[in-house]
Design a protein around this motif. Sequence first.
Motif, short mmCIF file in Angstrom:
data_model
loop_
_atom_site.label_atom_id
_atom_site.label_comp_id
_atom_site.label_asym_id
_atom_site.label_seq_id
_atom_site.Cartn_x
_atom_site.Cartn_y
_atom_site.Cartn_z
N ALA A 125 0.93 -1.13 0.01
CA ALA A 125 -0.04 0.04 0.20
C ALA A 125 0.87 1.26 0.00
N ALA A 126 1.81 1.07 0.63
CA ALA A 126 2.70 2.49 0.73
C ALA A 126 3.44 2.60 -0.64
N ILE A 127 4.02 1.66 -1.14
CA ILE A 127 4.52 1.56 -2.46
C ILE A 127 3.48 2.00 -3.44
N ALA A 128 2.21 1.54 -3.57
CA ALA A 128 1.32 2.22 -4.20
C ALA A 128 0.72 3.57 -4.13
N ARG A 129 0.76 4.02 -2.82
CA ARG A 129 0.67 5.58 -2.61
C ARG A 129 1.58 6.39 -3.09
N PHE A 130 2.62 5.95 -2.90
CA PHE A 130 4.02 6.78 -3.37
C PHE A 130 3.91 6.91 -4.97
N GLU A 131 3.63 5.80 -5.59
CA GLU A 131 3.83 5.72 -6.88
C GLU A 131 2.52 6.89 -7.49
N ALA A 132 1.32 6.62 -6.90
CA ALA A 132 0.34 7.54 -7.17
C ALA A 132 0.30 9.07 -6.92
N ASN A 133 1.32 9.49 -5.99
CA ASN A 133 1.56 10.90 -5.54
C ASN A 133 2.02 11.69 -6.53
N THR A 134 1.37 12.90 -6.73
CA THR A 134 1.72 13.72 -7.44
C THR A 134 2.08 15.03 -6.76
N GLY A 135 1.94 15.07 -5.77
CA GLY A 135 2.18 16.26 -4.91
C GLY A 135 3.56 16.44 -4.53
N PRO A 136 4.05 17.38 -3.69
CA PRO A 136 5.44 17.29 -3.19
C PRO A 136 5.66 16.20 -1.99
N LEU A 137 7.03 15.99 -2.02
CA LEU A 137 7.37 14.92 -1.34
C LEU A 137 8.06 15.84 -0.10
N LYS A 138 8.26 15.08 1.20
CA LYS A 138 8.89 15.64 2.13
C LYS A 138 10.20 15.43 2.44
N PRO A 139 11.23 16.26 2.86
CA PRO A 139 12.41 16.06 2.77
C PRO A 139 12.96 14.53 3.52
N HIS A 140 13.98 14.04 3.17
CA HIS A 140 14.26 12.75 3.96
C HIS A 140 15.07 13.25 5.31
N PHE A 141 14.87 12.34 6.25
CA PHE A 141 15.49 12.86 7.52
C PHE A 141 17.01 13.04 7.26
N ALA A 142 17.61 12.40 6.62
CA ALA A 142 19.19 12.51 6.30
C ALA A 142 19.56 13.13 5.18
N TYR A 143 18.94 12.75 3.96
CA TYR A 143 19.51 13.26 2.86
C TYR A 143 18.69 14.52 2.37
N GLY A 144 17.80 15.08 2.96
CA GLY A 144 17.08 16.25 2.60
C GLY A 144 16.17 16.22 1.54
N ALA A 145 16.02 17.14 0.64
CA ALA A 145 14.99 16.99 -0.46
C ALA A 145 15.43 16.40 -1.49
N LEU A 146 14.66 15.32 -2.10
CA LEU A 146 14.93 14.52 -3.03
C LEU A 146 13.63 14.54 -4.35
N SER A 147 14.01 14.41 -5.29
CA SER A 147 12.84 14.55 -6.37
C SER A 147 12.15 13.03 -6.12
N LYS A 148 11.14 13.10 -7.15
CA LYS A 148 10.26 11.79 -6.85
C LYS A 148 11.21 10.52 -7.49
N ALA A 149 11.82 10.70 -8.48
CA ALA A 149 12.87 9.72 -8.90
C ALA A 149 13.94 9.45 -8.00
N GLU A 150 14.47 10.38 -7.41
CA GLU A 150 15.54 10.05 -6.38
C GLU A 150 14.83 9.33 -5.26
N PHE A 151 13.99 9.84 -4.69
CA PHE A 151 13.23 8.93 -3.62
C PHE A 151 12.90 7.50 -3.91
N ALA A 152 12.41 7.41 -5.17
CA ALA A 152 11.99 6.11 -5.41
C ALA A 152 13.39 5.15 -5.61
N GLN A 153 14.58 5.65 -6.07
CA GLN A 153 15.66 5.19 -6.03
C GLN A 153 16.36 4.87 -4.67
N ALA A 154 15.91 5.83 -3.52
CA ALA A 154 16.37 5.57 -2.22
C ALA A 154 15.47 4.48 -1.72
#
Length: 169
Positions: A125-154
């Motif tokens: 469900a988390a994966i599906a929700r992430f993939e469907a998201n079109t809004g902004p993402l929250k900064p990673h606690f350690a890496y900071g701001a990531l694009s959707k593609a970078e977050f998917a890779q992370a």
Amino acid sequence: MKRRDFVVSGLALGPGLILAAPVKVQTLTEARIWLDQLEKAPGAKTTGTWPLVSVLEHLSQSIEMSLDGFPQPKSAAFQHTLGAAAFAVFQWRGKMSHGLDEPIPGAPALTAQGDWKPAANRLRAAIARFEANTGPLKPHFAYGALSKAEFAQAHVFHIANHQDEIVSG
């Protein structure tokens, strides 16, 4: 299934004995396929400190928090220096390595025992929700701001790293 879904690496244990290890996930789609295969595998468990239910909840938390926010982010200075550098190294290496029993700072406690299949559904469900998201993402606690593609890779790197401790009987 694709041909590479059947590819396994082998470790020779002796004459005629090979221990097969699944290929690490490389996309979130492959992560869902891996979860399906894991549910069909007999005796799925971890070899590490956390039980499988905890590992799957931890992976879910990471993806959910990329959408909802991490409870205890590192400082902006950390995120822009050491955090960004760590993620750049992971990208360069094509994989992540981190303490597999380190919870996300400030995250709710993980389930310590019990059936892991609801946690697998939560991860799906988390994966599906992430993939469907079109809004902004929250900064990673350690890496900071990531694009959707970078977050998917992370997220893929994170799941693949935890695969190191997940086995089936």
